[in-house]
Design a protein around this motif. Sequence first.
Motif, PDB file in Angstrom:
ATOM      1  N   LYS A 240       0.831  -1.212   0.000  1.00 48.82           N
ATOM      2  CA  LYS A 240       0.000   0.000   0.000  1.00 48.82           C
ATOM      3  C   LYS A 240       0.864   1.259   0.000  1.00 48.82           C
ATOM      4  O   LYS A 240       0.541   2.255  -0.658  1.00 48.82           O
ATOM      5  N   ASP A 241       1.992   1.201   0.735  1.00 48.91           N
ATOM      6  CA  ASP A 241       2.879   2.362   0.845  1.00 48.91           C
ATOM      7  C   ASP A 241       3.935   2.418  -0.259  1.00 48.91           C
ATOM      8  O   ASP A 241       4.830   3.282  -0.211  1.00 48.91           O
ATOM      9  N   GLY A 242       3.844   1.489  -1.214  1.00 46.09           N
ATOM     10  CA  GLY A 242       4.808   1.483  -2.315  1.00 46.09           C
ATOM     11  C   GLY A 242       6.205   1.061  -1.902  1.00 46.09           C
ATOM     12  O   GLY A 242       7.197   1.407  -2.553  1.00 46.09           O
ATOM     13  N   LEU A 243       6.308   0.287  -0.829  1.00 44.93           N
ATOM     14  CA  LEU A 243       7.611  -0.148  -0.322  1.00 44.93           C
ATOM     15  C   LEU A 243       8.054  -1.491  -0.896  1.00 44.93           C
ATOM     16  O   LEU A 243       9.220  -1.867  -0.765  1.00 44.93           O
ATOM     17  N   GLN A 244       7.115  -2.235  -1.494  1.00 43.71           N
ATOM     18  CA  GLN A 244       7.490  -3.475  -2.170  1.00 43.71           C
ATOM     19  C   GLN A 244       6.738  -3.572  -3.492  1.00 43.71           C
ATOM     20  O   GLN A 244       5.706  -2.929  -3.693  1.00 43.71           O
ATOM     21  N   SER A 245       7.266  -4.385  -4.379  1.00 38.94           N
ATOM     22  CA  SER A 245       6.667  -4.543  -5.698  1.00 38.94           C
ATOM     23  C   SER A 245       5.336  -5.285  -5.595  1.00 38.94           C
ATOM     24  O   SER A 245       5.158  -6.141  -4.731  1.00 38.94           O
ATOM     25  N   SER A 246       4.395  -4.958  -6.474  1.00 43.01           N
ATOM     26  CA  SER A 246       3.092  -5.620  -6.468  1.00 43.01           C
ATOM     27  C   SER A 246       2.925  -6.480  -7.718  1.00 43.01           C
ATOM     28  O   SER A 246       3.500  -6.183  -8.770  1.00 43.01           O
ATOM     29  N   TYR A 247       2.143  -7.541  -7.574  1.00 38.67           N
ATOM     30  CA  TYR A 247       1.873  -8.478  -8.667  1.00 38.67           C
ATOM     31  C   TYR A 247       3.142  -8.807  -9.473  1.00 38.67           C
ATOM     32  O   TYR A 247       3.181  -8.700 -10.687  1.00 38.67           O
TER      33      TYR A 247
END
Length: 421
Positions: A240-247
């Motif tokens: 949510k905070d953009g601290l890890q990559s998504s999908y």
Amino acid sequence: MLRFAKCVLVATSLLASSAHAQETVAWWDFLSGGDGVRMKQLISDFNKAHEGSIKIEATTLEWGTPFYSKVQTAASVGEAPDIMTYHASRIPLAVKQGILQEITPDDWTKMGLAKSDYADTTWNAVSIDSKQYAVPFDTHPIVLYYNKDLLAKAGLLTEAGKPKGLDSAANFEATLKGLKDAGVKFPLGSVTADGNFMFRTVYSLMGQQDGELLTGGEFLAGDNGEKLQNALALLQGWTKDGLQSSYTDYPATVALFTSGEAAMMINGVWEVPTMVDLKKQGKLFEWGAVELPVLFKHPSTYADSHTFAIPANKGKEMTAEKKKAVLEVISWLSKHSLYWASAGHIPAYGPVTASAEYKAMEPNASYSSLTANMIFDPKTPLAGVAGPIFDVMSTYFVPTLNNEMDPAKAVKEIKSELNDL
């Protein structure tokens, strides 16, 4: 009389040559990539060292469900190999199916191996009702890979050359946010498109809270559902905070890290050869790998073991000569597993990891401390690589970690489906 004497000599000669005939050991494994290359080399070394007495004839099959299905089918008709690699997490199901021979106390004595040579967690992982059904060859946990150059540039590398903030969730998140503020695209690369892989991370975080998946035959009993929810909420927050990559799938995660787009990555120790090779080619930054950060109460890391197991071939009893050869294979490979460590794995045989040679290996020596903090799958036929537990939980991990499902709802569905099993 002379003719009779010649016949006796010929017969004696045949018996003598027969007694010393080379024993061929049929071998199956599921190892490909860097560890497959290393196992092939170990087998070649074994065959050279035992030329004329024992020869391993090895076959590599497809990893996961195809391998285990083939073993089950083959053992039921007496066509399984003499020895095979096996995940410790799959042993409870194999024992229930009756497809593994017990490794008896006499076998251990003949191999020159003992319980004291192994970490308790590793030994217990191959034990069912106080009987051993495999010999652990390694443990292969997940670890935190990190880009030393990016962390140093952001002022987030300790004097010991490790990431700052490994001691708590708040401090680790501060490191992630610091990397983001420094312009790093993805502070952390995570395999968020594959729930089977994410099981490893989530289960590690449950273990850091002393959580259990299975208690007295019930999944997520007591407050264990809450501990799972805590783990999912923490990881979802990072997305949510953009601290890890998504999908992000597995290959993309590795690519993000090796390209420098992700400053850190949670992945298996089996990616160590990838990093070593790229670094040798001058295509990689300064890097390291350490035990997962302590995000809850104490260190805990999910692990599995590659083991050596002997199939129980229905209607086909192993000869004493063959058994002796198989035990020699297991013993020799265990005692020569230092080279296996170059695949990133932590050798299970204690005298190897206690050696000066192993302690000089990096980054292996940096993360080998996690052996004291490992947790394995719960002992149930439903667990293990490509097992039903993985399938159920992964269905909910992907949308939850990618901020599309509420952690509490995910836990409720997971608990219901697991107990329906």
